[in-house]
Design an enzyme around this catalytic site. Structure first.
Site, short mmCIF file in Angstrom:
data_model
loop_
_atom_site.label_atom_id
_atom_site.label_comp_id
_atom_site.label_asym_id
_atom_site.label_seq_id
_atom_site.Cartn_x
_atom_site.Cartn_y
_atom_site.Cartn_z
N GLY A 216 0.82 -1.21 0.00
CA GLY A 216 0.00 0.00 0.00
C GLY A 216 0.85 1.26 0.00
O GLY A 216 1.94 1.30 -0.58
N SER A 217 0.36 2.27 0.69
CA SER A 217 1.00 3.58 0.61
C SER A 217 2.35 3.67 1.30
O SER A 217 3.07 4.66 1.11
CB SER A 217 0.06 4.65 1.19
OG SER A 217 -1.06 4.82 0.35
N THR A 218 2.74 2.65 2.08
CA THR A 218 4.12 2.68 2.60
C THR A 218 5.12 2.62 1.46
O THR A 218 6.25 3.11 1.59
CB THR A 218 4.39 1.52 3.59
OG1 THR A 218 4.16 0.27 2.92
CG2 THR A 218 3.49 1.63 4.81
N LYS A 220 5.03 4.32 -1.13
CA LYS A 220 5.24 5.68 -1.66
C LYS A 220 6.60 6.23 -1.23
O LYS A 220 7.12 7.14 -1.88
CB LYS A 220 4.11 6.59 -1.22
CG LYS A 220 2.78 6.28 -1.90
CD LYS A 220 1.63 7.08 -1.33
CE LYS A 220 0.31 6.68 -1.99
NZ LYS A 220 -0.86 7.29 -1.33
#
Length: 483
Positions: A216-218, A220
């Site tokens: 997920g957004s980790t 990013k």
């Protein structure tokens, strides 16, 4: 000699050759693998007949052997129930070994190369062989905080000392009590294994190291690192932040969490990370291209099947040959990107350590039975993940995430925490995974941590990484800083 006798003699000779070749193959070529096969009953009797070395945490044995009056001679026992099971694994008459009991078996049995002189001394003096003690890097307070934080939820926590790679906490839930498998009652041990093997959540498999998830957004953090390393972006570079992003070559779109905007359009790279703007990072990923993202991911340790700690670790994956739409999804940690919790802790640890990724390890020292140090792990540079300048920029951006972004639940009074949230869709109509990765103190890091709570844990569909995983990371950080 007549023809039938010659033929018979030839057949008999051929049979002798085959027999001799087979015997040689088994006794010499396969000897080592057969001796070390956990199903080899003679090996088990030989191993159980000698004192197996302990596994230590902060000087206390969490796995040890004591003499008993049965055919095996020694009984393996474990303290702490499931607290240490992710690290110790089990040592079983029926079911073999796992985790550190497997990876450090040569040291624990005294058969390791580093114990050659100890074995020679025992042989000459007639002393009964004893295994070596394996001292781990684990910090009891951090391990307990991680286990308590996860509670009855399925997930994992990994904490690393950024400057060395020492693993301070390694927890996977659900765990298990290794004592149920260590019993010498073979029927009971077999039944316990079958029950655990069939149990929900697969307790025998470490979610921390042997399970990969969409990060997920980790992820990013990796995309932002690739952008900064390219030289074309700074934290203040303005980027588009539409409410939805139309993906090329398809009718699909990518939206932001909750379906809204990101507060500004355009938005700076720093603010896009702070509020975890999907559309910005998806477009950024396409602009950078899949090769740049893959190269950056691999510098953080993705796609490396050789990593051990010394227990085996499943490789985290950034896939090959992506088109534009799949690159967009991959840039926000979805599609076919997969990461272990250990991997995401390594990402934070590398940023915390000025861009230098140290090889993670859980065994600090091996000591012979007479307390001589026979092996000690030295910190080892695994890769240069990013430049010092990029690491500093990412650190400041991650501080913003915790200070007034999506990760405020990780705030600690008097301590500056750098972090990143993640809420990863699983694609199977279940609640999303809740992620958080962080390090602290931001200006002098002592610990990097990654947390995953599978399918949102008790919060279910209402879960976010900031709400569910960040408080667990906070408690682990506090435990390390307070030790």
């Amino acid at each position: 000699m007549n023809t039938p006798l010659r033929r018979l003699a030839t057949v008999v000779l051929a049979m002798f050759v085959v027999l001799m070749a087979g015997t040689t193959w088994v006794q010499y070529v396969q000897a080592d693998s057969l001796n070390n096969d956990p199903r080899n009953v003679r090996t088990l009797y030989r191993e159980f007949g000698n004192a197996r070395g302990p596994i230590l945490v902060a000087g206390e044995a969490v796995a040890s052997s004591a003499p008993v009056d049965d055919a095996f001679g020694y009984q393996r026992s474990y303290t702490g129930g499931d607290l240490w099971s992710t690290v110790t694994g089990y040592y079983s008459v029926v079911n073999g070994r796992s985790e550190l009991e497997l990876a450090a078996n040569d040291a624990l049995t005294g058969r390791g190369d580093q114990l050659f002189f100890t074995r020679a001394r025992d042989l000459l003096t007639g002393r009964r062989p004893e295994g070596a003690a394996v001292e781990t890097t684990l910090l009891p307070a951090a391990q307990q905080a991680a286990r308590d934080g996860l509670g009855g939820q399925e997930g994992a926590v990994v904490a690393i000392e950024p400057s060395t790679g020492k693993i301070l906490a390694l927890v996977s839930t659900p765990g298990f009590d290794p004592n149920t498998l260590a019993t010498h009652d073979t029927a009971a041990a077999g039944a316990a294994f079958s029950e655990l093997d069939a149990a929900e959540g697969n307790p025998l498999r470490s979610n921390a190291t042997r399970e990969t998830y969409p990060p997920g957004s980790t992820f990013k953090l990796v995309t932002a690192a690739a952008a900064l390393e390219s030289g074309a972006y700074t934290p203040q570079t303005p980027l588009p932040a539409p409410v939805t992003l139309d993906l090329p070559q398809t009718t699909s779109t990518i939206g932001n969490f909750g379906g809204g905007g990101c507060g500004a359009d355009p938005i700076t790279l720093a603010d896009a990370l702070r509020v975890s703007c999907n559309t910005t990072f998806a477009q950024l990923g396409m602009d950078l291209g899949d090769d740049a993202l893959r190269t950056q991911a691999e510098r953080f340790g993705f796609n490396d099947p050789s990593l051990t700690i010394p227990m085996e670790v499943d490789a985290s994956v950034f896939p090959e040959d992506l088109d534009a739409p799949t690159t967009a999804g991959s840039a926000i940690g979805q599609r076919d990107v997969r990461a272990t919790p250990l991997q995401m802790a390594m990402v934070s640890a590398a940023i915390a350590n000025g861009g230098q990724l140290m090889k993670p390890y859980v065994v600090q020292t091996v000591r012979s039975a007479d307390l001589h140090t026979v092996d000690e792990t030295e910190p080892e540079l695994l890769s240069t993940a990013v430049s010092p300048g990029t690491a500093a920029a990412l650190r400041d951006m991650m501080v913003g995430v915790v200070a007034d972004g999506s990760g405020t639940a990780a705030q600690i009074p008097g301590v500056q925490v750098a972090g990143k949230t993640g809420t990863a869709q699983t694609g199977d109509d279940e609640a999303p995974h809740a992620w958080f990765t962080a390090f602290a103190p931001a200006d002098a890091p002592r610990v990097a941590v990654a947390v995953i709570v599978e399918h949102g844990g008790s919060a279910g569909n209402e879960a976010t990484g900031g709400r569910v995983a960040a408080p667990i990371a906070k408690s682990v950080i506090q435990a390390v800083l307070g030790s």
